[in-house]
Design a protein around this motif. Structure first.
Motif, short mmCIF file in Angstrom:
data_model
loop_
_atom_site.label_atom_id
_atom_site.label_comp_id
_atom_site.label_asym_id
_atom_site.label_seq_id
_atom_site.Cartn_x
_atom_site.Cartn_y
_atom_site.Cartn_z
N LEU A 79 18.34 36.70 61.84
CA LEU A 79 19.89 37.03 62.24
C LEU A 79 20.27 38.18 61.41
CD1 LEU A 79 22.44 36.01 63.68
CD2 LEU A 79 22.98 34.50 62.01
N TYR B 74 15.02 31.88 60.85
CA TYR B 74 16.06 32.48 61.69
C TYR B 74 17.18 32.70 61.17
CZ TYR B 74 20.03 29.11 63.17
OH TYR B 74 21.09 28.36 62.96
N GLY B 75 17.53 32.43 59.66
CA GLY B 75 18.66 33.20 59.11
C GLY B 75 18.26 34.48 59.00
N LEU C 125 35.41 36.43 68.94
CA LEU C 125 34.39 35.50 68.29
C LEU C 125 35.16 34.04 68.79
CD1 LEU C 125 32.21 35.33 66.29
CD2 LEU C 125 33.93 35.20 64.44
N LEU D 206 29.81 21.83 64.04
CA LEU D 206 29.83 23.38 63.88
C LEU D 206 28.45 24.10 63.76
CD1 LEU D 206 31.78 25.80 62.97
CD2 LEU D 206 31.47 25.08 60.63
N ILE E 84 23.05 31.07 56.09
CA ILE E 84 22.28 30.23 56.35
C ILE E 84 21.08 29.97 55.30
CG2 ILE E 84 20.37 29.75 58.00
CD1 ILE E 84 22.28 30.58 60.18
N LEU E 85 20.77 31.51 55.09
CA LEU E 85 19.76 31.75 54.29
C LEU E 85 20.19 31.02 52.71
CD1 LEU E 85 18.93 35.45 54.89
CD2 LEU E 85 17.43 33.32 55.20
N LEU F 119 37.75 27.04 65.41
CA LEU F 119 37.00 26.27 64.52
C LEU F 119 37.99 24.88 64.52
CD1 LEU F 119 36.41 27.71 60.94
CD2 LEU F 119 34.75 26.30 62.25
N LEU G 40 25.93 31.42 68.17
CA LEU G 40 26.10 32.63 67.54
C LEU G 40 24.94 33.52 67.19
CD1 LEU G 40 29.70 32.54 65.80
CD2 LEU G 40 28.90 33.70 67.93
N TYR H 225 25.90 15.49 68.22
CA TYR H 225 25.20 16.83 68.41
C TYR H 225 26.35 17.98 68.35
CZ TYR H 225 21.59 14.40 71.54
OH TYR H 225 20.55 13.97 71.97
N GLY I 1 24.57 34.51 59.08
CA GLY I 1 23.40 34.70 58.58
C GLY I 1 22.84 34.31 57.26
N LEU J 53 33.79 30.06 67.45
CA LEU J 53 32.92 29.04 66.67
C LEU J 53 33.22 27.87 67.31
CD1 LEU J 53 33.40 30.84 63.30
CD2 LEU J 53 31.44 29.97 64.08
N ARG K 94 14.77 27.28 59.15
CA ARG K 94 16.15 27.77 59.03
C ARG K 94 16.09 29.27 58.42
NH1 ARG K 94 20.08 25.32 60.83
NH2 ARG K 94 21.63 26.40 59.44
N VAL L 205 23.12 37.03 69.13
CA VAL L 205 22.84 38.11 68.17
C VAL L 205 21.28 38.56 67.82
CG1 VAL L 205 22.91 38.90 65.76
CG2 VAL L 205 25.05 37.93 66.92
N VAL M 89 31.55 36.77 73.25
CA VAL M 89 31.36 37.64 72.26
C VAL M 89 30.86 39.04 72.47
CG1 VAL M 89 30.33 37.56 69.71
CG2 VAL M 89 31.22 35.42 71.09
N MET N 268 27.31 27.58 65.46
CA MET N 268 26.62 28.74 64.59
C MET N 268 25.24 29.09 65.31
SD MET N 268 27.37 27.88 60.54
CE MET N 268 29.12 28.23 59.93
N TYR O 226 43.76 22.14 60.48
CA TYR O 226 43.74 22.87 61.53
C TYR O 226 44.82 22.77 62.62
CZ TYR O 226 39.26 24.31 60.02
OH TYR O 226 38.20 25.00 59.38
N VAL P 141 38.39 31.83 63.73
CA VAL P 141 38.94 30.83 62.75
C VAL P 141 39.73 29.94 63.67
CG1 VAL P 141 39.97 30.16 60.69
CG2 VAL P 141 38.86 32.25 60.70
#
Lengths: 406, 420, 296
Positions: free
Chosen positions: A347, A343-344, A71, A278, C102-103, A143, A285, A275, C99, A73, A340, A289, A65, A282, C273, A140
């Protein structure tokens, strides 16, 4: 004043001068990392091992990345390949409960290496897409890997154990078990169980991963990928085959994820499909960043931040304002939610106010002060580019990277 | 510059010293000891306290259920502690929230394991699966909230009451009578992917085979909200009844669509498929008419003193939270824990082994369960009986009981085949 | 035969909801060059607002406020996105939306908890029978509404000044700016529209035979991603086509799962997918996506 202190410690400073303060600091840091198994409880060791997993995976993802500008995911999938790959390769075929589990029974260390290669093969198998798709399309498309992987983990029961997963065989190096063996191994009076032993194995892996990434970035591949990211046409003019480099970056990056996954399996002692969601992709990523795209140290810092923060908050929720501990009757923000939010926000704020990530904050004043040099001006791009603001990071490869690496 | 070098050198030297000195406070395992009154103790036991762990979801997708179960257990233990505790000690819960995150569950387990005598509540099937090996290694007696039969057989993991598959065998037995099903009739079988659905499906498939019914199977994923496609397929197949193991939102969709499209057949659902909140959806009339719930717990509206006490106490302590099946499970977990610790105290052994043995000595334990439970064999569910209830508005738990705890004649054969 | 017709209708109904979501992706991508990972949470926000407000305001009022609120949230996201330095590669704006997601999701999930919230929509549990195919009233209206909204959008895109500017801007931002197109306003309008569409999609998702809004409602976006991508990111027609393809594929995989059981259970989740990957292998730019012309 500095002269006086230098004279008083001539014998030490002579050697110090030969090494340079940054290396000394790094060395001290490395030494400190050897200590935790002697002091910390298994909770912190477990958290630390998960953080090491995150560090390795993040360094690998950052190659893709941060450096190549692609990118992904789907990296949770490659962690799964590494984790299940190791387990399947090292475990014997046996019956567990009502399920028949297959396995190859390879020596654990060999199985570990093979699992990493397996993840690489999986990454290479994705090259028809990873080589040709760009940016968002690839994001995408990757994904899909998460969904395919989850489907496979649940349905291929003889390999994965299905929903309940399967037990991970212990690592063994030259006859020394890295599990909870009853061989009475103790260091300085501290009994060494599985987590303590794995800690050092994890450290070695992290070191190898970081050094390899650093060399890769400094060399021709790093510069080529950076050029590709900034302008594909310009890179092609300079003789960089775009599709091949992109697919290669994807493959190397998935091998990192494979190694991280295998370590995760060892640390968790049991692998289950949950574990590798998605959410894990995330999180990874977010790590690179927050830490700083395109920098090895940044990936590591971000990984530690994201994976340790929730545990810190949960552990010290009693002592923190606003955050309530689990199971308490008071109204308030649960520690998991708080983590959360934090850390959101980290980010978003990082991207808006400090696009270089954590390392750029440190790399600014502190690093300049350490070297006693003015901050170098942003070097001019060496390649013609259509992007409005060509980044310093990768276009010039080696020079700026040094600044980011300890 | 040089000063900085000196500082760096000093830092290096210090860290080296720290590493080498090894003046670590980290000792070995606290070995089992014996206290003044001659009781053997182990981790988590002090002279006036017994620490018990709780590992559950308080922030993730099933947080409200986790919270209900936890509150009910806290309430039960509070009453016990006020009455003097067990073995002259009060019971204290060490609660950790895993938010249905496997990695957090593993780390939290590593954190609390050394300081607890038992795991009084463990929830989340993936989280439990991830901890299976750790629990056995540490010989930590654990009580799981949740009832998937696939984790039976682990010596230190205790499930309570009947499991999903048992409920389905008993439930299908009920359905055959209630819907007057004959050999060769088709029955729809809709279940959610994964642990819970898969376990329930085993029971349903067995019972259907015994009754000579043909199952028309449809799987759904946990995030599906609209089951029109599944109902379409079942209607095309001409099913006479439906057996369902999914999540609550799907129950409303399944029953609602079936009713709206003229497929007015009885629907038998596993216990986790129903929550009282469904009675606020447009599917309410259909649910009240068509749905039957096969549950390990009696409906909360039954007129039994022990159930009434739970409903009253819980409503008084937590007036804002509705009492539900999770609270029943939490209450039962508290009761089982106390019963176990009392038995261990009598045997003068509060070590981990002692606690495990004490739990296995309970062969007819009824408090909090209403039906006597047999905990002697970890490979077997403690009860083989199932309650059947129907949705009903305006009563505690949103259900009225249709049939008391019953065991189907086929169940013994099912258990014999799955006993391994 | 009847089953096939019914399954195809289910696919269309599903596709129509995907279309509302995928159109949002498409607009945002056109405007900001990012895939908006917060779109699912925006949708959840819209649904949550309707659920909370329908009692005091009535359904229509709540929907209007929710659409406005969601559009506003999208606009805030767009403003944040504008501040992001793109120096570190094209992936950066997209990561930012993670981000934001998430928020937003943490807060909404905290508020919703384990509840299933009704939206008070007027369709109830009624069904219609058309030519032997039974459909829930809400599904019929969702198809209708999607067709109307998308039609109106396409018309505006084709014939209004706004549409012309939008097309000009997305084909060449610099040239469009020189011709007097105001990029900032245009970008903002795309985000606002995407947000409002998400709120509408949420209402139809929640309506019977769906069962209201819960914390996972936003996950529909995960199925709409492949719809937007396989059609070609940034192509409006592609997003619509992709939505229908994905909706159909999913409905067929569910409807005929007994015949497909050899591929493992739970196939419907994978199908969108799988279709996307197959199409991307053949056409890396998606079905209707323009092959990127590169200028040096």
């Amino acid at each position: 004043m500095s002269d006086r202190s230098a004279k008083a410690h001539t014998s030490v400073t002579d050697r110090v001068r030969a090494l340079g303060p940054r290396r000394i600091a790094a060395l001290a840091g490395c030494l400190l990392l050897l200590a935790p198994p002697l002091y910390l409880s298994s909770f912190w060791l477990q958290t630390g091992l998960f953080a090491m997993v995150a560090v390795i995976a993040a360094i690998g993802l950052n190659l893709l990345v941060g450096t190549a500008g692609q990118l992904s995911l789907g990296h949770a999938f490659f962690l799964a390949v590494g984790a299940y790959g190791y387990t399947w390769l090292a475990d014997d075929t046996h019956r567990s409960g009502t399920a028949d589990l297959s396995g190859l029974g390879l020596p654990p260390l060999l199985a570990f290496v093979a699992a990493v290669l397996l993840a690489g093969v999986a990454g290479a198998a994705f090259s028809p897409l990873s080589g040709r798709l760009r940016g968002m399309y690839l994001g995408v498309a990757t994904l899909a890997l998460i969904f395919f992987g989850h489907h496979a983990m649940l349905n291929a029961e003889s390999y994965t154990g299905g929903f309940n997963g399967r037990t991970v065989p212990e690592m063994e190096i030259l006859g020394l078990s890295l599990g909870d063996a009853d061989d009475g191994l103790a260091v300085l009076g501290v009994p060494f169980g599985g987590l303590e032993r794995l800690w050092y194995f994890g450290l070695v892996l992290v070191a190898v991963a970081a050094l390899a990434a650093r060399n890769l970035l400094k060399g021709r591949p790093g510069r080529a990928l950076g050029a590709l990211r900034d302008s594909e046409v310009a890179a092609a003019v300079m003789g960089v085959p775009a599709a091949r480099y992109r697919a290669a970056a994807f493959t190397v990056s998935s091998m990192y994820a494979g190694a991280a996954g295998a370590l995760l399996a060892l640390a968790a002692q049991r692998v289950v499909p949950d574990y590798f969601s998605l959410l894990l992709s995330m999180d990874m990523l977010a790590m690179i960043v927050i830490g700083g795209l395109g920098s090895v140290a940044g990936a590591a810092a971000g990984a530690v931040f994201v994976s340790v923060l929730p545990q810190l908050l949960a552990h010290y929720s009693d002592a923190l304002p606003l955050v309530v501990s689990a199971g308490s009757a008071e109204p308030g923000l649960g520690s998991a939610d708080a983590a959360r939010f934090l850390y959101g926000a980290a980010l978003v704020l990082t991207l808006v106010f400090a696009p270089g990530g954590l390392v750029s904050l440190r790399g600014g004043r502190a690093a300049r002060a350490l070297r006693g040099l003015p901050r170098p001006r942003r070097p001019a791009p060496t390649l013609p580019s259509t992007s409005p603001q060509p980044s310093a990071g990768a276009t010039t490869g080696g020079d700026t990277l040094k600044e980011h690496t300890p | 510059m040089n000063r900085r070098k000196f500082l760096a050198a000093a830092a290096a030297a210090t860290s080296l010293a720290v590493v080498l000195a090894g003046c670590s406070t980290k000792g070995g395992e606290s070995a089992a000891t014996t206290d003044k009154s001659g009781i053997k103790t182990g981790p988590g036991i002090t002279k006036d306290k017994i620490s018990v762990g709780v590992l559950t979801d308080l922030s993730g997708p099933v947080a409200p259920l986790g919270k209900s179960a936890l509150q009910a257990e806290q309430l039960y233990l509070k009453q016990v502690n006020v009455a003097g505790g067990v073995c002259g000690r009060t019971i204290e819960l060490v609660v950790r929230d895993h938010g249905l995150d496997v990695q957090k569950a593993v780390a939290a387990y590593a954190e609390i394991e050394p300081q607890i005598a038992a795991l009084g509540q463990l929830s989340g099937s993936a989280q439990t699966a991830a901890l299976l090996d750790g629990i056995e290694k540490d010989k930590l007696q654990s009580i799981q909230i949740g009832a998937s039969g696939t984790v039976l057989g682990k010596p230190h993991l205790r499930l309570m009451a009947s499991t999903y598959d048992i409920d389905m065998v008993n439930g299908v037995g009920f359905l055959v009578k209630a819907a007057k099903l004959k050999k060769g009739d088709k029955v729809g079988h809709v279940y959610v992917e994964g642990e819970y659905g898969g376990n329930a499906a085993e029971g349903a498939e067995f019972a259907a085979k015994k009754a000579g019914l043909t199952l028309v199977a449809q799987t759904v994923k946990p995030t599906d909200k609209d089951l029109t496609a599944q109902v379409t397929a079942l209607r095309a197949a001409g099913v006479k009844a439906i057996v369902f193991s999914g999540v609550p939102a799907q129950t409303a969709s399944l029953v609602g669509v079936a009713a709206a499209t003229g497929l007015k057949v009885p629907v038998l659902a596993s216990a986790p498929a129903y929550v009282p909140q469904l009675l606020a959806t447009p599917a309410k009339p259909a649910l009240e008419k068509m749905l039957y719930v096969a549950s390990p717990w009696p409906a909360l509206s039954v007129d039994t003193p022990s159930v009434k006490k739970l409903v009253d106490d819980y409503t008084k302590a937590y007036p804002k939270d509705p009492v539900n099946q999770a609270a029943q499970a939490g209450n039962a977990a508290g009761s089982l824990l106390v019963g176990t610790l009392k038995a261990a105290c009598e045997a003068k052994d509060l070590s981990r082994d002692g606690i495990s043995k004490a739990l296995r000595s309970l062969t007819a334990y009824a408090e909090g369960f209403h039906e006597p439970q047999n905990f002697s064999d970890p490979a077997k569910a403690s009860s083989t009986k199932t309650y059947i209830a129907q949705p009903a508005a305006g009563v505690p738990g949103g259900m009225k009981q249709i049939q008391d705890a019953t065991e189907d004649p086929w169940l013994a054969e099912y258990l014999a085949a799955h006993g391994g | 035969m009847n089953t096939l017709a019914q399954t195809l209708f289910n696919g269309m109904a599903l596709g129509s909801v995907y279309a509302l979501v995928a159109l949002g992706f498409c607009l945002v991508f056109k405007a900001s060059g990012a895939v908006n990972f917060a779109h699912g949470s925006l949708l959840l926000l819209g649904g949550y607002l309707v659920a909370v407000l329908h009692e005091p305001l009535g359904f229509a009022g709540a929907l209007a406020v929710a659409a406005a609120g969601t559009a506003a949230a999208a606009a805030v996201e767009a403003l944040v996105l504008r501040r992001v330095a793109r120096a570190n590669g094209p992936a950066v704006p997209t990561i930012l939306t993670i981000g934001v997601d998430i928020l937003l999701l943490t807060e909404l999930a905290r508020r919703i908890g384990g509840d299933v919230l009704g939206t008070g929509d007027p369709w109830g549990a009624e069904v219609l029978t058309i030519g032997g195919v039974t459909v829930a009233q809400a599904r019929f209206y969702s198809l209708l509404a999607a067709a109307l909204l998308v039609g109106a959008f396409l018309a505006a895109f084709r014939w209004t000044g706004w549409g012309l500017s939008m097309r000009a801007y997305s084909s060449d931002a610099e040239a469009a700016a020189l011709m007097g197109v105001r990029g900032d306003r245009l970008r903002m309008s795309a985000w606002l529209l995407a947000g409002a569409l998400a709120a509408v999609a949420a209402v139809f998702l929640a309506a019977f035979p769906g069962t209201g809004i819960d914390r996972t409602t936003g996950q529909i976006a995960l199925a709409a991603f492949p719809a937007a991508v396989l059609g070609g990111l940034g192509s409006v027609g592609g997003a619509l086509l992709g939505s229908v393809v994905v909706g159909m594929a999913e409905a067929l995989a569910t409807g005929y799962q007994q015949q497909l059981s050899g591929l493992g259970s739970g196939l419907a989740e994978v199908v969108p997918y799988a279709v996307m990957v197959l199409i991307l292998i053949v056409r890396p730019q998606g079905l209707l996506g323009a092959k990127e012309s590169t200028r040096v």
